[in-house]
Write an enzyme that holds these catalytic residues in place. Structure first.
Site, PDB file in Angstrom:
ATOM      1  N   SER A 122      27.927  51.155  37.409  1.00  0.00           N
ATOM      2  CA  SER A 122      29.104  50.393  37.831  1.00  0.00           C
ATOM      3  C   SER A 122      28.762  49.322  38.848  1.00  0.00           C
ATOM      4  O   SER A 122      29.569  48.436  39.107  1.00  0.00           O
ATOM      5  CB  SER A 122      30.154  51.340  38.432  1.00  0.00           C
ATOM      6  OG  SER A 122      29.622  51.993  39.576  1.00  0.00           O
ATOM      7  N   HIS A 142      28.829  49.744  30.843  1.00  0.00           N
ATOM      8  CA  HIS A 142      29.595  50.374  31.918  1.00  0.00           C
ATOM      9  C   HIS A 142      30.866  51.002  31.357  1.00  0.00           C
ATOM     10  O   HIS A 142      31.848  50.321  31.093  1.00  0.00           O
ATOM     11  CB  HIS A 142      29.938  49.344  32.999  1.00  0.00           C
ATOM     12  CG  HIS A 142      30.785  49.903  34.097  1.00  0.00           C
ATOM     13  ND1 HIS A 142      31.697  49.144  34.801  1.00  0.00           N
ATOM     14  CD2 HIS A 142      30.882  51.165  34.602  1.00  0.00           C
ATOM     15  CE1 HIS A 142      32.302  49.905  35.694  1.00  0.00           C
ATOM     16  NE2 HIS A 142      31.832  51.133  35.585  1.00  0.00           N
ATOM     17  N   GLU A 154      32.275  47.596  29.699  1.00  0.00           N
ATOM     18  CA  GLU A 154      31.649  46.316  30.029  1.00  0.00           C
ATOM     19  C   GLU A 154      30.214  46.338  29.503  1.00  0.00           C
ATOM     20  O   GLU A 154      29.442  47.240  29.838  1.00  0.00           O
ATOM     21  CB  GLU A 154      31.653  46.091  31.543  1.00  0.00           C
ATOM     22  CG  GLU A 154      33.044  45.911  32.125  1.00  0.00           C
ATOM     23  CD  GLU A 154      33.041  45.748  33.633  1.00  0.00           C
ATOM     24  OE1 GLU A 154      33.769  44.882  34.135  1.00  0.00           O
ATOM     25  OE2 GLU A 154      32.318  46.511  34.321  1.00  0.00           O
ATOM     26  N   ASN A 192      35.067  45.551  38.810  1.00  0.00           N
ATOM     27  CA  ASN A 192      34.863  45.924  40.212  1.00  0.00           C
ATOM     28  C   ASN A 192      34.733  44.720  41.139  1.00  0.00           C
ATOM     29  O   ASN A 192      34.821  44.866  42.353  1.00  0.00           O
ATOM     30  CB  ASN A 192      33.649  46.843  40.357  1.00  0.00           C
ATOM     31  CG  ASN A 192      33.990  48.277  40.005  1.00  0.00           C
ATOM     32  OD1 ASN A 192      35.099  48.739  40.231  1.00  0.00           O
ATOM     33  ND2 ASN A 192      33.033  48.992  39.430  1.00  0.00           N
TER      34      ASN A 192
END
Length: 392
Positions: A122, A142, A154, A192
Protein backbone atom coordinates in the site's frame (compact mmCIF):
# COMPACT_ATOMS: atom_id res chain seq x y z
CA UNK A 1 -3.82 -23.60 -16.96
CA UNK A 2 -5.99 -26.00 -14.94
CA UNK A 3 -9.09 -27.88 -16.08
CA UNK A 4 -11.23 -24.75 -15.68
CA UNK A 5 -8.98 -22.78 -18.03
CA UNK A 6 -7.78 -20.57 -15.18
CA UNK A 7 -4.10 -20.02 -14.46
CA UNK A 8 -2.55 -21.46 -11.31
CA UNK A 9 -2.12 -18.74 -8.69
CA UNK A 10 0.49 -18.62 -5.96
CA UNK A 11 0.24 -16.62 -2.76
CA UNK A 12 3.40 -15.90 -0.77
CA UNK A 13 2.29 -15.08 2.75
CA UNK A 14 -0.60 -16.64 4.68
CA UNK A 15 -1.68 -13.61 6.69
CA UNK A 16 -4.97 -11.76 6.41
CA UNK A 17 -4.24 -10.26 2.99
CA UNK A 18 -2.65 -13.39 1.55
CA UNK A 19 -5.54 -15.57 2.73
CA UNK A 20 -8.02 -13.07 1.28
CA UNK A 21 -6.34 -13.11 -2.15
CA UNK A 22 -6.22 -16.92 -2.01
CA UNK A 23 -9.96 -17.03 -1.29
CA UNK A 24 -10.55 -14.76 -4.27
CA UNK A 25 -8.50 -16.84 -6.72
CA UNK A 26 -9.88 -20.17 -5.51
CA UNK A 27 -13.51 -18.98 -5.63
CA UNK A 28 -12.86 -17.96 -9.24
CA UNK A 29 -11.71 -21.46 -10.18
CA UNK A 30 -7.94 -21.15 -9.86
CA UNK A 31 -5.76 -23.88 -8.44
CA UNK A 32 -4.13 -21.90 -5.63
CA UNK A 33 -0.94 -22.51 -3.68
CA UNK A 34 -0.39 -20.65 -0.41
CA UNK A 35 3.23 -20.57 0.72
CA UNK A 36 4.37 -19.46 4.16
CA UNK A 37 7.54 -20.49 6.03
CA UNK A 38 5.58 -20.91 9.26
CA UNK A 39 3.30 -23.90 9.81
CA UNK A 40 1.31 -21.97 12.41
CA UNK A 41 0.43 -19.29 9.85
CA UNK A 42 -0.77 -21.91 7.36
CA UNK A 43 -2.89 -23.67 10.01
CA UNK A 44 -4.50 -20.36 10.97
CA UNK A 45 -5.08 -19.47 7.30
CA UNK A 46 -6.70 -22.81 6.51
CA UNK A 47 -8.97 -22.65 9.57
CA UNK A 48 -9.97 -19.09 8.73
CA UNK A 49 -10.76 -19.92 5.10
CA UNK A 50 -12.85 -22.95 6.12
CA UNK A 51 -14.88 -20.78 8.48
CA UNK A 52 -15.40 -17.98 5.95
CA UNK A 53 -16.37 -20.31 3.10
CA UNK A 54 -18.78 -22.27 5.30
CA UNK A 55 -20.42 -19.00 6.35
CA UNK A 56 -20.73 -17.93 2.69
CA UNK A 57 -22.35 -21.27 1.94
CA UNK A 58 -24.82 -20.90 4.82
CA UNK A 59 -25.76 -17.41 3.63
CA UNK A 60 -26.31 -18.60 0.08
CA UNK A 61 -23.42 -16.53 -1.30
CA UNK A 62 -21.95 -19.70 -2.79
CA UNK A 63 -23.74 -22.95 -3.67
CA UNK A 64 -24.19 -25.69 -1.07
CA UNK A 65 -21.19 -27.99 -1.25
CA UNK A 66 -18.98 -25.44 -3.01
CA UNK A 67 -17.00 -24.56 0.13
CA UNK A 68 -15.36 -27.99 0.04
CA UNK A 69 -14.68 -27.72 -3.71
CA UNK A 70 -13.08 -24.32 -3.26
CA UNK A 71 -10.91 -25.51 -0.37
CA UNK A 72 -9.78 -28.50 -2.45
CA UNK A 73 -8.34 -26.06 -4.97
CA UNK A 74 -6.01 -24.63 -2.29
CA UNK A 75 -2.69 -26.21 -1.32
CA UNK A 76 -0.90 -25.04 1.83
CA UNK A 77 2.88 -25.43 1.85
CA UNK A 78 6.07 -24.40 3.65
CA UNK A 79 8.14 -25.29 0.56
CA UNK A 80 8.66 -22.21 -1.60
CA UNK A 81 9.63 -24.41 -4.56
CA UNK A 82 5.97 -25.38 -4.96
CA UNK A 83 5.34 -21.86 -6.28
CA UNK A 84 7.42 -22.67 -9.39
CA UNK A 85 4.33 -24.16 -11.10
CA UNK A 86 2.34 -20.90 -10.80
CA UNK A 87 1.69 -18.45 -13.64
CA UNK A 88 0.74 -15.61 -11.26
CA UNK A 89 2.28 -15.15 -7.82
CA UNK A 90 1.05 -12.54 -5.35
CA UNK A 91 3.56 -11.62 -2.66
CA UNK A 92 1.65 -10.73 0.51
CA UNK A 93 4.37 -10.52 3.17
CA UNK A 94 4.37 -7.90 5.97
CA UNK A 95 4.79 -4.26 4.88
CA UNK A 96 8.60 -4.20 5.12
CA UNK A 97 10.80 -3.37 2.13
CA UNK A 98 13.53 -5.78 3.23
CA UNK A 99 11.16 -8.70 3.83
CA UNK A 100 9.39 -8.15 0.52
CA UNK A 101 12.60 -7.75 -1.52
CA UNK A 102 14.07 -10.89 0.01
CA UNK A 103 10.92 -12.91 -0.67
CA UNK A 104 10.54 -11.64 -4.25
CA UNK A 105 14.20 -12.48 -4.92
CA UNK A 106 13.64 -16.06 -3.74
CA UNK A 107 10.49 -16.40 -5.85
CA UNK A 108 12.28 -15.02 -8.91
CA UNK A 109 15.08 -17.56 -8.53
CA UNK A 110 12.69 -20.54 -8.74
CA UNK A 111 10.40 -19.24 -11.51
CA UNK A 112 10.75 -18.43 -15.21
CA UNK A 113 10.48 -15.07 -16.97
CA UNK A 114 6.94 -16.05 -18.00
CA UNK A 115 5.80 -16.00 -14.37
CA UNK A 116 4.12 -12.75 -13.33
CA UNK A 117 5.08 -11.72 -9.81
CA UNK A 118 2.92 -9.09 -8.12
CA UNK A 119 3.85 -7.42 -4.86
CA UNK A 120 0.90 -6.36 -2.72
CA UNK A 121 1.90 -3.11 -1.01
CA UNK A 122 0.00 0.00 0.00
CA UNK A 123 2.95 2.33 0.45
CA UNK A 124 6.32 0.83 -0.51
CA UNK A 125 8.26 1.46 -3.72
CA UNK A 126 7.38 -1.22 -6.28
CA UNK A 127 10.49 -0.25 -8.25
CA UNK A 128 12.68 -0.94 -5.22
CA UNK A 129 11.06 -4.35 -4.68
CA UNK A 130 11.32 -5.17 -8.40
CA UNK A 131 15.07 -4.48 -8.25
CA UNK A 132 15.37 -7.88 -6.54
CA UNK A 133 15.20 -9.44 -10.02
CA UNK A 134 16.41 -8.51 -13.51
CA UNK A 135 13.63 -10.36 -15.37
CA UNK A 136 11.24 -7.41 -15.71
CA UNK A 137 8.30 -9.58 -14.60
CA UNK A 138 7.48 -7.85 -11.30
CA UNK A 139 4.74 -5.26 -10.78
CA UNK A 140 2.52 -4.04 -7.97
CA UNK A 141 -1.05 -5.16 -7.25
CA UNK A 142 -2.48 -3.23 -4.32
CA UNK A 143 -5.55 -5.08 -3.03
CA UNK A 144 -7.71 -3.38 -0.43
CA UNK A 145 -8.74 -5.15 2.77
CA UNK A 146 -10.78 -7.37 2.80
CA UNK A 147 -9.49 -8.54 -0.59
CA UNK A 148 -12.49 -10.74 -1.51
CA UNK A 149 -14.97 -7.87 -0.94
CA UNK A 150 -13.21 -4.67 -1.98
CA UNK A 151 -13.61 -4.16 -5.72
CA UNK A 152 -10.59 -1.97 -6.46
CA UNK A 153 -7.05 -3.15 -7.20
CA UNK A 154 -4.35 -0.61 -8.04
CA UNK A 155 -1.92 -2.00 -10.65
CA UNK A 156 1.52 -0.41 -10.42
CA UNK A 157 4.30 -0.86 -12.98
CA UNK A 158 7.85 -0.61 -11.69
CA UNK A 159 10.39 1.15 -13.87
CA UNK A 160 11.58 -2.35 -14.85
CA UNK A 161 8.16 -3.89 -15.61
CA UNK A 162 7.68 -5.14 -19.17
CA UNK A 163 4.50 -3.97 -20.93
CA UNK A 164 3.22 -7.49 -21.58
CA UNK A 165 3.65 -8.33 -17.87
CA UNK A 166 1.55 -5.34 -16.86
CA UNK A 167 -1.21 -6.31 -19.32
CA UNK A 168 -1.21 -9.95 -18.24
CA UNK A 169 -1.46 -8.95 -14.58
CA UNK A 170 -4.28 -6.47 -15.19
CA UNK A 171 -6.21 -8.95 -17.36
CA UNK A 172 -5.87 -11.68 -14.73
CA UNK A 173 -6.99 -9.46 -11.85
CA UNK A 174 -9.92 -8.25 -13.98
CA UNK A 175 -10.88 -11.90 -14.57
CA UNK A 176 -11.26 -12.25 -10.79
CA UNK A 177 -14.09 -9.72 -10.92
CA UNK A 178 -12.05 -6.74 -9.73
CA UNK A 179 -11.96 -3.16 -11.00
CA UNK A 180 -8.38 -2.21 -11.85
CA UNK A 181 -6.69 1.15 -12.28
CA UNK A 182 -3.14 1.88 -13.43
CA UNK A 183 -1.02 4.20 -11.32
CA UNK A 184 2.58 5.35 -11.38
CA UNK A 185 4.90 4.09 -8.66
CA UNK A 186 4.60 7.12 -6.40
CA UNK A 187 3.97 7.23 -2.62
CA UNK A 188 0.39 6.28 -1.76
CA UNK A 189 -0.37 5.44 -5.42
CA UNK A 190 -3.85 6.90 -6.14
CA UNK A 191 -6.13 6.21 -3.18
CA UNK A 192 -3.76 6.68 -0.25
CA UNK A 193 -2.46 9.92 -1.81
CA UNK A 194 -5.70 11.48 -3.03
CA UNK A 195 -7.68 10.60 0.12
CA UNK A 196 -5.23 12.24 2.57
CA UNK A 197 -7.20 15.54 2.84
CA UNK A 198 -10.40 13.71 3.84
CA UNK A 199 -8.67 12.87 7.10
CA UNK A 200 -6.03 15.59 7.29
CA UNK A 201 -8.29 18.58 6.70
CA UNK A 202 -10.98 17.21 9.03
CA UNK A 203 -8.34 16.87 11.76
CA UNK A 204 -7.10 20.41 11.04
CA UNK A 205 -10.65 21.81 11.37
CA UNK A 206 -11.01 19.98 14.68
CA UNK A 207 -7.55 21.07 15.90
CA UNK A 208 -8.52 24.71 15.31
CA UNK A 209 -11.75 24.33 17.32
CA UNK A 210 -13.78 25.32 14.27
CA UNK A 211 -16.08 22.32 14.73
CA UNK A 212 -16.31 19.14 16.79
CA UNK A 213 -15.81 15.55 15.68
CA UNK A 214 -19.52 14.75 15.45
CA UNK A 215 -20.26 18.02 13.65
CA UNK A 216 -17.64 17.34 10.99
CA UNK A 217 -18.80 13.74 10.51
CA UNK A 218 -22.43 14.82 10.29
CA UNK A 219 -21.64 17.40 7.62
CA UNK A 220 -19.65 15.00 5.44
CA UNK A 221 -22.30 12.28 5.71
CA UNK A 222 -25.39 14.41 5.28
CA UNK A 223 -24.11 17.30 3.15
CA UNK A 224 -21.47 15.37 1.24
CA UNK A 225 -23.20 11.99 0.93
CA UNK A 226 -20.22 10.03 2.26
CA UNK A 227 -21.11 6.71 3.89
CA UNK A 228 -18.98 7.61 6.89
CA UNK A 229 -17.51 10.81 8.22
CA UNK A 230 -13.71 11.15 8.36
CA UNK A 231 -13.46 10.39 12.10
CA UNK A 232 -15.75 7.38 11.84
CA UNK A 233 -13.66 6.11 8.92
CA UNK A 234 -10.37 6.65 10.77
CA UNK A 235 -11.80 4.63 13.67
CA UNK A 236 -12.79 1.86 11.27
CA UNK A 237 -9.41 1.78 9.51
CA UNK A 238 -7.56 2.08 12.81
CA UNK A 239 -5.90 5.29 13.96
CA UNK A 240 -2.54 3.52 14.09
CA UNK A 241 -2.86 2.35 10.47
CA UNK A 242 -4.15 5.68 9.19
CA UNK A 243 -1.49 7.66 11.04
CA UNK A 244 1.25 5.35 9.77
CA UNK A 245 0.11 5.78 6.14
CA UNK A 246 0.03 9.57 6.61
CA UNK A 247 3.56 9.53 8.06
CA UNK A 248 4.78 7.40 5.15
CA UNK A 249 3.24 9.61 2.45
CA UNK A 250 4.55 12.75 4.24
CA UNK A 251 8.07 11.34 4.45
CA UNK A 252 8.15 9.85 0.95
CA UNK A 253 6.99 13.13 -0.61
CA UNK A 254 10.00 14.80 1.05
CA UNK A 255 7.91 16.32 3.84
CA UNK A 256 5.46 18.16 1.61
CA UNK A 257 3.24 20.18 4.05
CA UNK A 258 0.15 19.00 2.18
CA UNK A 259 0.51 15.60 3.89
CA UNK A 260 1.60 16.75 7.34
CA UNK A 261 0.29 14.41 10.08
CA UNK A 262 -1.86 15.63 12.98
CA UNK A 263 -0.73 15.74 16.59
CA UNK A 264 -4.30 14.90 17.60
CA UNK A 265 -4.21 11.57 15.81
CA UNK A 266 -0.71 10.89 17.14
CA UNK A 267 -1.96 11.38 20.70
CA UNK A 268 -4.90 9.02 20.11
CA UNK A 269 -2.45 6.38 18.87
CA UNK A 270 -0.19 6.93 21.89
CA UNK A 271 -3.21 6.53 24.18
CA UNK A 272 -4.13 3.24 22.52
CA UNK A 273 -7.40 4.71 21.23
CA UNK A 274 -7.08 3.01 17.89
CA UNK A 275 -10.77 2.92 16.97
CA UNK A 276 -13.22 0.06 16.73
CA UNK A 277 -10.60 -2.64 17.15
CA UNK A 278 -9.54 -1.27 20.55
CA UNK A 279 -13.04 -0.32 21.68
CA UNK A 280 -12.26 3.37 21.77
CA UNK A 281 -11.08 5.94 19.27
CA UNK A 282 -12.64 9.22 18.33
CA UNK A 283 -15.84 7.46 19.41
CA UNK A 284 -16.49 5.06 22.29
CA UNK A 285 -17.42 1.57 21.08
CA UNK A 286 -17.67 -0.04 24.52
CA UNK A 287 -21.42 0.56 24.67
CA UNK A 288 -24.32 0.22 22.24
CA UNK A 289 -25.11 3.91 22.46
CA UNK A 290 -24.97 5.56 19.03
CA UNK A 291 -23.67 9.16 19.25
CA UNK A 292 -26.25 11.79 18.42
CA UNK A 293 -25.86 13.62 15.14
CA UNK A 294 -24.77 17.18 15.72
CA UNK A 295 -25.42 19.69 12.96
CA UNK A 296 -23.66 23.05 12.84
CA UNK A 297 -25.42 26.06 11.35
CA UNK A 298 -25.76 26.21 7.57
CA UNK A 299 -22.85 28.60 7.02
CA UNK A 300 -20.45 26.50 9.08
CA UNK A 301 -21.68 23.30 7.40
CA UNK A 302 -21.01 24.84 3.97
CA UNK A 303 -17.55 25.96 5.07
CA UNK A 304 -16.61 22.52 6.43
CA UNK A 305 -17.85 20.67 3.36
CA UNK A 306 -16.24 23.05 0.87
CA UNK A 307 -12.93 23.12 2.73
CA UNK A 308 -12.57 19.33 2.74
CA UNK A 309 -13.95 18.75 -0.77
CA UNK A 310 -11.81 21.56 -2.25
CA UNK A 311 -8.67 20.00 -0.78
CA UNK A 312 -9.67 16.57 -2.13
CA UNK A 313 -10.31 17.99 -5.62
CA UNK A 314 -7.01 19.90 -5.49
CA UNK A 315 -5.17 16.70 -4.57
CA UNK A 316 -6.88 14.79 -7.39
CA UNK A 317 -6.01 17.56 -9.86
CA UNK A 318 -2.38 17.53 -8.79
CA UNK A 319 -2.29 13.74 -9.13
CA UNK A 320 -3.52 14.12 -12.72
CA UNK A 321 -1.13 17.05 -13.32
CA UNK A 322 1.83 14.89 -12.21
CA UNK A 323 0.79 12.10 -14.61
CA UNK A 324 0.32 9.59 -11.79
CA UNK A 325 -2.98 8.32 -13.20
CA UNK A 326 -5.67 9.25 -15.69
CA UNK A 327 -8.69 11.34 -14.72
CA UNK A 328 -10.99 8.36 -15.22
CA UNK A 329 -8.80 6.06 -13.11
CA UNK A 330 -8.58 8.63 -10.30
CA UNK A 331 -12.37 8.96 -10.16
CA UNK A 332 -12.81 5.18 -10.39
CA UNK A 333 -10.27 4.67 -7.60
CA UNK A 334 -11.95 6.96 -5.08
CA UNK A 335 -15.41 5.58 -5.84
CA UNK A 336 -14.38 1.90 -5.75
CA UNK A 337 -11.49 2.08 -3.27
CA UNK A 338 -12.87 4.38 -0.55
CA UNK A 339 -16.56 4.45 -1.56
CA UNK A 340 -16.83 8.17 -2.34
CA UNK A 341 -20.33 9.01 -3.59
CA UNK A 342 -18.89 10.74 -6.66
CA UNK A 343 -15.60 11.01 -8.48
CA UNK A 344 -13.65 14.13 -7.49
CA UNK A 345 -13.51 15.46 -11.06
CA UNK A 346 -17.24 14.85 -11.37
CA UNK A 347 -17.66 16.84 -8.18
CA UNK A 348 -15.44 19.65 -9.46
CA UNK A 349 -17.63 19.97 -12.57
CA UNK A 350 -20.79 19.94 -10.45
CA UNK A 351 -19.69 22.46 -7.80
CA UNK A 352 -17.80 24.67 -10.25
CA UNK A 353 -14.15 25.69 -10.16
CA UNK A 354 -15.06 29.24 -9.09
CA UNK A 355 -16.16 27.95 -5.68
CA UNK A 356 -13.31 25.48 -5.37
CA UNK A 357 -10.64 28.06 -6.21
CA UNK A 358 -12.22 30.74 -3.99
CA UNK A 359 -12.05 28.28 -1.08
CA UNK A 360 -8.43 27.35 -1.77
CA UNK A 361 -7.38 30.98 -2.24
CA UNK A 362 -9.03 31.93 1.05
CA UNK A 363 -7.20 29.12 2.88
CA UNK A 364 -3.87 29.98 1.25
CA UNK A 365 -4.30 33.67 2.11
CA UNK A 366 -5.39 33.01 5.68
CA UNK A 367 -2.67 30.53 6.59
CA UNK A 368 0.09 31.38 4.15
CA UNK A 369 1.01 27.70 4.03
CA UNK A 370 2.25 25.56 1.14
CA UNK A 371 -0.34 23.05 2.33
CA UNK A 372 -2.95 25.10 0.45
CA UNK A 373 -1.08 25.74 -2.79
CA UNK A 374 -3.32 25.37 -5.83
CA UNK A 375 -2.65 22.78 -8.51
CA UNK A 376 -1.70 24.43 -11.84
CA UNK A 377 -4.21 22.15 -13.53
CA UNK A 378 -7.13 23.69 -11.61
CA UNK A 379 -5.99 27.18 -12.61
CA UNK A 380 -5.62 26.15 -16.27
CA UNK A 381 -9.08 24.64 -16.39
CA UNK A 382 -10.60 27.64 -14.63
CA UNK A 383 -8.89 30.18 -16.90
CA UNK A 384 -10.08 28.36 -20.01
CA UNK A 385 -13.59 27.79 -18.57
CA UNK A 386 -13.25 24.04 -19.17
CA UNK A 387 -15.03 21.24 -17.40
CA UNK A 388 -13.06 18.07 -16.76
CA UNK A 389 -15.52 15.72 -18.41
CA UNK A 390 -15.97 17.99 -21.41
CA UNK A 391 -12.21 18.35 -22.01
CA UNK A 392 -11.42 14.66 -22.46
Amino acid sequence: MNESGMATAGIAGAGTMGSGIAQLTAVNGCKTIIYDPFDSSLVKSEAGLKKILKRLEEKGKIKYGDSEKILNRITFTTDINNLSQCKFIFEAAPESIDIKKNLVKKISEITSEDTVIATNTSSLSVTSIAAASDKGNIAGAHFFNPAPLMKLVEIIPALQTKENVLKELQDFVNSLGKITVITKDTPGFIVNKVARPFYGEALRIYDENIAGIQEIDSVMRDRGGFRMGPFELMDLIGNDVNYSVTETVFREFYFDPRYKPSFTQKRYVEAGRLGKKSGQGFYDYTSDVIPDKIFPDEKLADDIFLRIIAMLINEAADTLHMGIASMEDIDTAVKSGVNYPKGLFEWADEIGLDKILDTLRFLRGRYGEERYRISPLLTDFHNNRWKFYEKR
